[in-house]
Design a protein around this motif. Structure first.
Motif, PDB file in Angstrom:
ATOM      1  N   ILE A  71      -7.148  12.814  10.362  1.00 52.61           N
ATOM      2  CA  ILE A  71      -6.866  11.971   9.202  1.00 52.61           C
ATOM      3  C   ILE A  71      -5.950  12.741   8.258  1.00 52.61           C
ATOM      4  CG2 ILE A  71      -7.838  10.777   7.195  1.00 52.61           C
ATOM      5  CD1 ILE A  71     -10.449  10.528   8.719  1.00 52.61           C
ATOM      6  N   LEU A  72      -4.992  12.041   7.685  1.00 55.39           N
ATOM      7  CA  LEU A  72      -4.178  12.580   6.606  1.00 55.39           C
ATOM      8  C   LEU A  72      -4.690  11.962   5.311  1.00 55.39           C
ATOM      9  CD1 LEU A  72      -1.700  14.064   5.417  1.00 55.39           C
ATOM     10  CD2 LEU A  72      -0.368  12.024   5.954  1.00 55.39           C
ATOM     11  N   ALA A  73      -5.090  12.804   4.360  1.00 57.18           N
ATOM     12  CA  ALA A  73      -5.595  12.315   3.074  1.00 57.18           C
ATOM     13  C   ALA A  73      -4.501  12.424   2.023  1.00 57.18           C
ATOM     14  CB  ALA A  73      -6.805  13.126   2.638  1.00 57.18           C
ATOM     15  N   SER A  74      -4.357  11.370   1.240  1.00 54.49           N
ATOM     16  CA  SER A  74      -3.335  11.359   0.194  1.00 54.49           C
ATOM     17  C   SER A  74      -3.714  10.374  -0.899  1.00 54.49           C
ATOM     18  CB  SER A  74      -1.985  10.955   0.795  1.00 54.49           C
ATOM     19  OG  SER A  74      -0.998  10.835  -0.214  1.00 54.49           O
ATOM     20  N   TRP A  75      -3.229  10.650  -2.110  1.00 53.16           N
ATOM     21  CA  TRP A  75      -3.357   9.701  -3.215  1.00 53.16           C
ATOM     22  C   TRP A  75      -2.043   8.951  -3.405  1.00 53.16           C
ATOM     23  CZ3 TRP A  75      -7.928   8.414  -4.424  1.00 53.16           C
ATOM     24  CH2 TRP A  75      -8.963   9.334  -4.521  1.00 53.16           C
ATOM     25  N   ASN A  76      -1.059   9.178  -2.564  1.00 53.94           N
ATOM     26  CA  ASN A  76       0.252   8.551  -2.701  1.00 53.94           C
ATOM     27  C   ASN A  76       0.212   7.150  -2.078  1.00 53.94           C
ATOM     28  OD1 ASN A  76       2.923   7.679  -2.354  1.00 53.94           O
ATOM     29  ND2 ASN A  76       3.679   9.765  -2.111  1.00 53.94           N
ATOM     30  N   PHE A  77      -0.103   6.163  -2.907  1.00 56.57           N
ATOM     31  CA  PHE A  77      -0.252   4.792  -2.420  1.00 56.57           C
ATOM     32  C   PHE A  77       1.089   4.119  -2.133  1.00 56.57           C
ATOM     33  CE2 PHE A  77      -4.180   5.517  -4.855  1.00 56.57           C
ATOM     34  CZ  PHE A  77      -5.091   5.297  -3.844  1.00 56.57           C
ATOM     35  N   LYS A  78       2.129   4.550  -2.782  1.00 54.17           N
ATOM     36  CA  LYS A  78       3.427   3.916  -2.598  1.00 54.17           C
ATOM     37  C   LYS A  78       4.051   4.280  -1.252  1.00 54.17           C
ATOM     38  CE  LYS A  78       7.837   3.075  -4.828  1.00 54.17           C
ATOM     39  NZ  LYS A  78       8.684   3.334  -5.998  1.00 54.17           N
ATOM     40  N   HIS A  79       3.989   5.537  -0.872  1.00 51.12           N
ATOM     41  CA  HIS A  79       4.710   5.986   0.317  1.00 51.12           C
ATOM     42  C   HIS A  79       3.848   6.396   1.499  1.00 51.12           C
ATOM     43  CE1 HIS A  79       7.624   7.040  -3.031  1.00 51.12           C
ATOM     44  NE2 HIS A  79       8.127   5.990  -2.418  1.00 51.12           N
ATOM     45  N   ILE A  80       2.602   6.750   1.269  1.00 50.42           N
ATOM     46  CA  ILE A  80       1.795   7.282   2.370  1.00 50.42           C
ATOM     47  C   ILE A  80       0.600   6.384   2.673  1.00 50.42           C
ATOM     48  CG2 ILE A  80       0.449   9.255   3.184  1.00 50.42           C
ATOM     49  CD1 ILE A  80       2.350  11.073   1.633  1.00 50.42           C
ATOM     50  N   VAL A  81      -0.289   6.175   1.726  1.00 44.66           N
ATOM     51  CA  VAL A  81      -1.485   5.348   1.942  1.00 44.66           C
ATOM     52  C   VAL A  81      -1.094   3.898   1.642  1.00 44.66           C
ATOM     53  CG1 VAL A  81      -3.950   5.065   1.480  1.00 44.66           C
ATOM     54  CG2 VAL A  81      -2.880   7.292   1.137  1.00 44.66           C
ATOM     55  N   ASN A  82      -0.340   3.331   2.552  1.00 51.67           N
ATOM     56  CA  ASN A  82       0.230   1.997   2.379  1.00 51.67           C
ATOM     57  C   ASN A  82       0.193   1.324   3.749  1.00 51.67           C
ATOM     58  OD1 ASN A  82       2.581   0.142   2.738  1.00 51.67           O
ATOM     59  ND2 ASN A  82       2.899   0.557   0.553  1.00 51.67           N
ATOM     60  N   LEU A  83      -0.575   0.255   3.890  1.00 51.51           N
ATOM     61  CA  LEU A  83      -0.830  -0.337   5.199  1.00 51.51           C
ATOM     62  C   LEU A  83       0.441  -0.696   5.963  1.00 51.51           C
ATOM     63  CD1 LEU A  83      -2.907  -1.205   7.268  1.00 51.51           C
ATOM     64  CD2 LEU A  83      -3.036  -3.414   6.115  1.00 51.51           C
ATOM     65  N   ASP A  84       1.405  -1.318   5.302  1.00 56.75           N
ATOM     66  CA  ASP A  84       2.640  -1.684   6.004  1.00 56.75           C
ATOM     67  C   ASP A  84       3.383  -0.451   6.505  1.00 56.75           C
ATOM     68  OD1 ASP A  84       2.235  -4.424   5.677  1.00 56.75           O
ATOM     69  OD2 ASP A  84       3.283  -4.466   3.754  1.00 56.75           O
ATOM     70  N   ARG A  85       3.428   0.580   5.679  1.00 57.87           N
ATOM     71  CA  ARG A  85       4.102   1.820   6.097  1.00 57.87           C
ATOM     72  C   ARG A  85       3.321   2.523   7.211  1.00 57.87           C
ATOM     73  NH1 ARG A  85       8.273   3.104   2.422  1.00 57.87           N
ATOM     74  NH2 ARG A  85       8.040   2.072   0.414  1.00 57.87           N
ATOM     75  N   ILE A  86       1.997   2.528   7.111  1.00 61.61           N
ATOM     76  CA  ILE A  86       1.173   3.160   8.148  1.00 61.61           C
ATOM     77  C   ILE A  86       1.444   2.498   9.497  1.00 61.61           C
ATOM     78  CG2 ILE A  86      -1.205   3.499   8.961  1.00 61.61           C
ATOM     79  CD1 ILE A  86      -1.976   3.785   5.940  1.00 61.61           C
ATOM     80  N   LYS A  87       1.575   1.187   9.497  1.00 62.78           N
ATOM     81  CA  LYS A  87       1.896   0.481  10.751  1.00 62.78           C
ATOM     82  C   LYS A  87       3.239   0.946  11.303  1.00 62.78           C
ATOM     83  CE  LYS A  87      -0.713  -3.720   9.692  1.00 62.78           C
ATOM     84  NZ  LYS A  87      -0.617  -5.149   9.368  1.00 62.78           N
TER      85      LYS A  87
END
Length: 118
Positions: A71-87
């Protein structure tokens, strides 16, 4: 925890740096840069998952992917923890022969009493 994370934290306030000590060691993996990570990060950017301005974010994801992080943990919702980007990251990973990566917030990973079990 990559060398990039440490470089980004260098100018941060002490209370921000202290947050690292709240993460139990069993959740930490120290990783270093790698030429394959640069290529993977550049692919994320070339394929529109991130822009050039977010190169370090792309490199964080690439390093975690290549080093087999669960798992990669991050508080960066705009660029990292973002479902569309994760896909997008994971579709690129699979196409390039890498495994998918889970990306979550620290809150989703840590248990309430983890701070006591360092």
């Amino acid at each position: 925890m990559s060398d990039i994370v440490m470089m980004e934290l260098d100018p941060a306030k002490d209370e921000v740096k202290a947050k690292l000590t709240e993460i139990p060691n069993r959740y930490k993996i120290e990783i270093k840069g790698h030429p394959k990570a640069i290529k993977l990060a550049e692919t994320y950017i070339a394929e529109g998952a991130l822009s050039n301005k977010c190169y370090n974010d792309a490199l964080h994801i690439a390093l975690a992917t290549l080093h087999g992080a669960d798992i990669l943990a991050s508080w960066n919702f705009k660029h990292i923890v973002n479902l569309d980007r994760i896909k997008l990251y994971n579709s690129i990973n699979l196409r390039m022969g890498y495994r998918i990566i889970e990306i979550r917030t620290p809150r989703e990973i840590l248990k309430p009493n983890d701070h006591e079990k360092k």
